[in-house]
Design an enzyme around this catalytic site. Sequence first.
Site, PDB file in Angstrom:
ATOM      1  N   LEU A 210      -0.425  -5.282  -4.592  1.00  0.00           N
ATOM      2  CA  LEU A 210      -0.837  -4.196  -5.489  1.00  0.00           C
ATOM      3  C   LEU A 210      -2.244  -4.485  -6.004  1.00  0.00           C
ATOM      4  CD1 LEU A 210       2.454  -4.041  -7.566  1.00  0.00           C
ATOM      5  CD2 LEU A 210       1.684  -2.247  -6.007  1.00  0.00           C
ATOM      6  N   HIS A 211      -3.129  -3.524  -5.887  1.00  0.00           N
ATOM      7  CA  HIS A 211      -4.463  -3.728  -6.472  1.00  0.00           C
ATOM      8  C   HIS A 211      -5.151  -2.442  -6.913  1.00  0.00           C
ATOM      9  CE1 HIS A 211      -5.600  -2.518  -2.418  1.00  0.00           C
ATOM     10  NE2 HIS A 211      -6.800  -2.260  -2.899  1.00  0.00           N
ATOM     11  N   ARG A 212      -4.501  -1.280  -6.685  1.00  0.00           N
ATOM     12  CA  ARG A 212      -5.154  -0.021  -7.061  1.00  0.00           C
ATOM     13  C   ARG A 212      -5.294   0.079  -8.578  1.00  0.00           C
ATOM     14  NH1 ARG A 212      -7.356   1.622  -3.065  1.00  0.00           N
ATOM     15  NH2 ARG A 212      -6.150   1.379  -1.190  1.00  0.00           N
ATOM     16  N   ASP A 287       0.430  -0.762  -2.551  1.00  0.00           N
ATOM     17  CA  ASP A 287      -0.378   0.440  -2.784  1.00  0.00           C
ATOM     18  C   ASP A 287      -1.587   0.444  -1.848  1.00  0.00           C
ATOM     19  OD1 ASP A 287      -2.003  -1.476  -3.947  1.00  0.00           O
ATOM     20  OD2 ASP A 287      -1.747  -0.732  -5.994  1.00  0.00           O
TER      21      ASP A 287
END
Length: 367
Positions: A210-212, A287
């Site tokens: 996850l990094h958005r 994501d």
Amino acid sequence: MSMEVRKIILVAGARPNFMKIAPLMHAIENQKTIEPILIHTGQHYDEQMSELFFKQLEIPEPHVNLEVGSASHAVQTARIMERFEKVCLEIGPAMVMVVGDVNSTIACTLVASKLGIVTAHYEAGLRSGDRSMPEEINRIVTDSICDYFFTTSKDANENLIKEGKQTDNIFLVGNLMIDTLMRLLQKATIEGLRNSEIEGLDDKYALVTLHRPSNVDHSEMLLSIMKALQKLAHHMPVIFPVHPRTRLRISDIGYRISEKQQLYLIDPIGYLEFLSLQKNATVVITDSGGIQEETTVLGIPCLTMRENTERPITVWEGTNKLVGVNDIEYEVEEILKGNGKKGKVPDLWDGKAAERIVSILIERIRW
Ligand code: UD1
């Protein structure tokens, strides 16, 4: 008759670009009429985010690294533009080819097109319809000024046509990221991770990335995601290689995992290690854009924690499902019952996209 060798600059900047640039570099190097010149913008610069990928994917050393590093979007984009313009003037390429949707993509397209250099965009036409994503702005602006469009799926062609592009300039070529996946799948093993603290790799496990901004930049959202993952970790190990940006946010909110948890927050890992974790995972929760595609090809159920996707073909045809944080528990239960989403591999995602692009560059377009 001697044929003139044409110079093409290929731009790579951030981690997801490297898997797309690798097969292109290899395919261009296999012929003699086009000379590839690789420029790394330095948008990603950590060993684990960049160098390791060059090694594992066997990408040749870049001609130059612009070393722009991290900064606000405006500053990062401006730095790339300033430094890339000099490089273009020095090299005088006949074409600049960009990939993906990162800041390097838009910055270099803008520079090249103002210098009158022919531009091509691989992965053109993808649209999430969500302008709060920086990548969506990058996609729209890049495609609005680009000359030639290489696409991964039919919906991308349709988007470009709706936006007024000429069909003659759009080429459905398949998926470069899958070229890389197919080339390296056999090589991808978890041996490198065996000595780490992670237990349970031989059984069921969940793989998370996850990094958005929409998931990690809001404390409440991030906290509820971490809680959901913690809950999931009661049932199976959860392996979460953490992007530097996410690492920062997790520490900002003061989140700590209690000991004895099977929730493993590890540093970013290499391409081969990540691919091996994907191919053996029970479920992937992400994501990322590229991972939606890779799981579809591997046939692994993918839960994408977003409200939209610029890669709808992975939902229509593949194993991908868009979910919210509250859906994770139910969806994983269904997967464990054997009701995970099944799918098929989209047309032309066959490992030959780079070959198609090179033959189009040589035979079908003017530059
Ligand atoms: C960028 C791309 C995104 C892509 C992602 C993959 C844009 C707008 N976004 O987002 O589309 O999915 O890469 O990783 O281009 N950092 C490091 N080391 C690095 C790189 C970054 O520590 O090598 C840290 C920095 O603190 C930086 C933060 O990560 O501020 C974010 O990096 P940045 O390149 O700005 O955006 P990403 O979130 O990586």
